[in-house]
Design a protein around this motif. Structure first.
Motif, short mmCIF file in Angstrom:
data_model
loop_
_atom_site.label_atom_id
_atom_site.label_comp_id
_atom_site.label_asym_id
_atom_site.label_seq_id
_atom_site.Cartn_x
_atom_site.Cartn_y
_atom_site.Cartn_z
N ILE A 113 0.44 12.88 8.53
CA ILE A 113 -0.83 12.34 9.03
C ILE A 113 -0.66 11.65 10.37
O ILE A 113 -1.65 11.36 11.05
N TRP A 114 0.57 11.38 10.78
CA TRP A 114 0.79 10.74 12.07
C TRP A 114 0.18 11.57 13.19
O TRP A 114 -0.31 11.02 14.19
N GLY A 115 0.19 12.90 13.03
CA GLY A 115 -0.33 13.78 14.07
C GLY A 115 -1.82 13.66 14.29
O GLY A 115 -2.33 14.06 15.36
N ASN A 116 -2.53 13.08 13.30
CA ASN A 116 -3.97 12.90 13.47
C ASN A 116 -4.30 11.83 14.50
O ASN A 116 -5.47 11.69 14.88
N ALA A 117 -3.30 11.08 14.94
CA ALA A 117 -3.51 10.07 15.99
C ALA A 117 -3.26 10.64 17.39
O ALA A 117 -3.34 9.91 18.37
N LEU A 118 -2.96 11.93 17.46
CA LEU A 118 -2.73 12.59 18.76
C LEU A 118 -4.02 13.19 19.31
O LEU A 118 -4.91 13.58 18.55
N SER A 119 -4.09 13.28 20.61
CA SER A 119 -5.19 13.97 21.29
C SER A 119 -4.61 14.72 22.48
O SER A 119 -3.59 14.32 23.06
N ALA A 120 -5.26 15.82 22.83
CA ALA A 120 -4.88 16.59 24.02
C ALA A 120 -6.00 16.43 25.05
O ALA A 120 -7.17 16.65 24.74
N VAL A 121 -5.63 16.04 26.25
CA VAL A 121 -6.59 15.81 27.32
C VAL A 121 -6.34 16.82 28.44
O VAL A 121 -5.23 16.90 28.98
N VAL A 122 -7.37 17.58 28.78
CA VAL A 122 -7.28 18.58 29.85
C VAL A 122 -8.10 18.11 31.03
O VAL A 122 -9.24 17.65 30.88
N ALA A 123 -7.52 18.21 32.22
CA ALA A 123 -8.21 17.83 33.46
C ALA A 123 -7.80 18.81 34.56
O ALA A 123 -6.88 19.62 34.40
N ASP A 136 -7.63 28.37 37.60
CA ASP A 136 -6.98 28.68 36.32
C ASP A 136 -5.84 27.71 36.00
O ASP A 136 -5.19 27.84 34.96
N TYR A 137 -5.59 26.74 36.86
CA TYR A 137 -4.55 25.74 36.62
C TYR A 137 -5.20 24.46 36.09
O TYR A 137 -6.37 24.18 36.34
N PHE A 138 -4.40 23.65 35.39
CA PHE A 138 -4.93 22.43 34.81
C PHE A 138 -3.81 21.42 34.57
O PHE A 138 -2.62 21.74 34.69
N GLN A 139 -4.20 20.22 34.21
CA GLN A 139 -3.27 19.17 33.82
C GLN A 139 -3.48 18.87 32.35
O GLN A 139 -4.61 18.70 31.90
N LEU A 140 -2.39 18.80 31.59
CA LEU A 140 -2.46 18.54 30.16
C LEU A 140 -1.74 17.22 29.85
O LEU A 140 -0.57 17.05 30.19
N GLU A 150 2.71 11.65 27.35
CA GLU A 150 3.26 12.74 28.15
C GLU A 150 2.15 13.32 29.03
O GLU A 150 0.98 13.30 28.64
N ALA A 151 2.53 13.84 30.19
CA ALA A 151 1.56 14.50 31.07
C ALA A 151 2.26 15.66 31.77
O ALA A 151 3.39 15.51 32.27
N PHE A 152 1.59 16.80 31.79
CA PHE A 152 2.14 18.00 32.41
C PHE A 152 1.10 18.55 33.39
O PHE A 152 0.00 18.93 32.98
N ASP A 153 1.46 18.55 34.65
CA ASP A 153 0.51 18.94 35.70
C ASP A 153 0.84 20.33 36.23
O ASP A 153 1.97 20.82 36.08
N ASN A 154 -0.18 20.95 36.83
CA ASN A 154 -0.01 22.25 37.51
C ASN A 154 0.53 23.32 36.57
O ASN A 154 1.52 23.99 36.87
N VAL A 155 -0.12 23.47 35.42
CA VAL A 155 0.26 24.51 34.48
C VAL A 155 -0.89 25.49 34.30
O VAL A 155 -2.05 25.19 34.62
N PRO A 185 -11.11 24.09 28.56
CA PRO A 185 -12.07 23.28 29.31
C PRO A 185 -11.60 21.84 29.45
O PRO A 185 -10.84 21.34 28.62
N ASN A 186 -12.06 21.18 30.50
CA ASN A 186 -11.72 19.77 30.68
C ASN A 186 -12.31 18.95 29.55
O ASN A 186 -13.41 19.22 29.05
N GLY A 187 -11.56 17.93 29.14
CA GLY A 187 -12.05 17.05 28.09
C GLY A 187 -10.94 16.65 27.14
O GLY A 187 -9.78 17.07 27.29
#
Length: 277
Positions: A113-123, A136-140, A150-155, A185-187
């Motif tokens: 259930i620890w994973g339920n506290a995670l979120s993925a943010v796309v920008a 077609d590129y984004f930041q995750l 964690e943040a991963f840009d230009n993917v 999509p962003n969000g």
């Protein structure tokens, strides 16, 4: 034999052929118990408390594993093996994951259930110097308990490019599934559906049920490289899954002075000749 070219007194050191017995470390611990997260049934070498929390999470209400490891390092311990114990079916022991974000699915890297506290943010990606916006590129970003971890840009999801998300992202929190080339999509998308599994029962262990004491206990000889206390709370000590126990047996066989014993443990450690189940 060396060759002597002139008269004189020479000293030669000749090996007796008897090798001294090498010392065996006695400070390596091993712990099995309920953890917040982390790989299940796989021994991990842990050398400090920070590494433990990064791999297995922090303190949980229904298990003593984190408390035992914390005290181990607080008392001067330097290295130990840790195994997370859990059991369940595909419907009761699950990894949290997002709904499809375009063609991308983000999933917690371990069950619970620890994973339920995670979120993925796309920008939108950060524009490179002198570059133009690539649609077609984004930041995750990966968020845990409200904080970006964690943040991963230009993917991108274009598999033909070196910036493909599965090639670029090496996450300690999540794993990803690419089902196509549609940009997410962003969000912010929360992960959901993570489950800790079934309650461990006495029938999951090798030994018959005991009262409130462990029915499986690890014991050592005085020169064993392992000290293996139980990290289970009293209500959940008896059920050590067979698969988990097999890992410890396998680990023990690589260190012949470590052995396992069935039955309730004594008040202290056993010190007897090595033996295996």
């Amino acid at each position: 034999m060396p060759e002597y070219l002139s008269p004189g007194v020479y000293v030669e050191e000749v090996s007796s052929g008897i090798k001294p017995v090498e010392g065996v470390g006695t400070s390596t611990g091993a712990f099995v118990g309920i953890a917040q997260r982390g790989p299940i049934g796989k021994p991990r070498l842990i050398t400090n408390w920070t590494q433990f929390t990064a791999t297995f999470g922090g303190f949980v209400e229904n298990g003593y594993l984190a408390y035992a490891v914390y005290q181990f390092f607080s008392e001067g311990g330097t290295r130990c093996y840790v195994i997370r114990a859990a059991k369940g079916s595909a419907t009761t022991l699950k990894k949290a994951e997002t709904a499809a974000m375009g063609s991308l699915v983000v999933r917690a890297n371990s069950e619970g259930i620890w994973g339920n506290a995670l979120s993925a943010v796309v920008a939108d990606e950060t524009t490179l110097p002198g570059g133009s916006v690539r649609i077609d590129y984004f930041q995750l970003s990966i968020v845990y308990d409200g904080a970006v971890v964690e943040a991963f840009d230009n993917v991108t999801l274009d598999e033909a490019r070196p910036d493909h998300v599965l090639k670029r992202v090496d996450s300690k929190w999540v794993e990803m599934v690419d089902n196509g080339a549609t940009r997410p999509p962003n969000g912010t998308t929360p992960l959901a559906g993570g489950l800790d599994g079934d309650t461990l029962l006495s029938s999951d262990g090798l030994a018959p049920p005991a009262s409130s004491t462990p029915s499986i206990r690890w014991t050592t000889s005085t020169s064993s490289p392992f000290r293996m206390p139980s990290a289970m709370p009293p209500s959940r000590r008896t059920p050590i899954p067979i698969a988990i126990t097999a890992k410890i047996v396998s680990l023990s066989r690589t260190h012949p002075r470590t052995w396992m014993r069935k039955g309730p443990p004594p008040s202290g450690w056993y010190h007897r000749k090595p033996q295996f189940l």
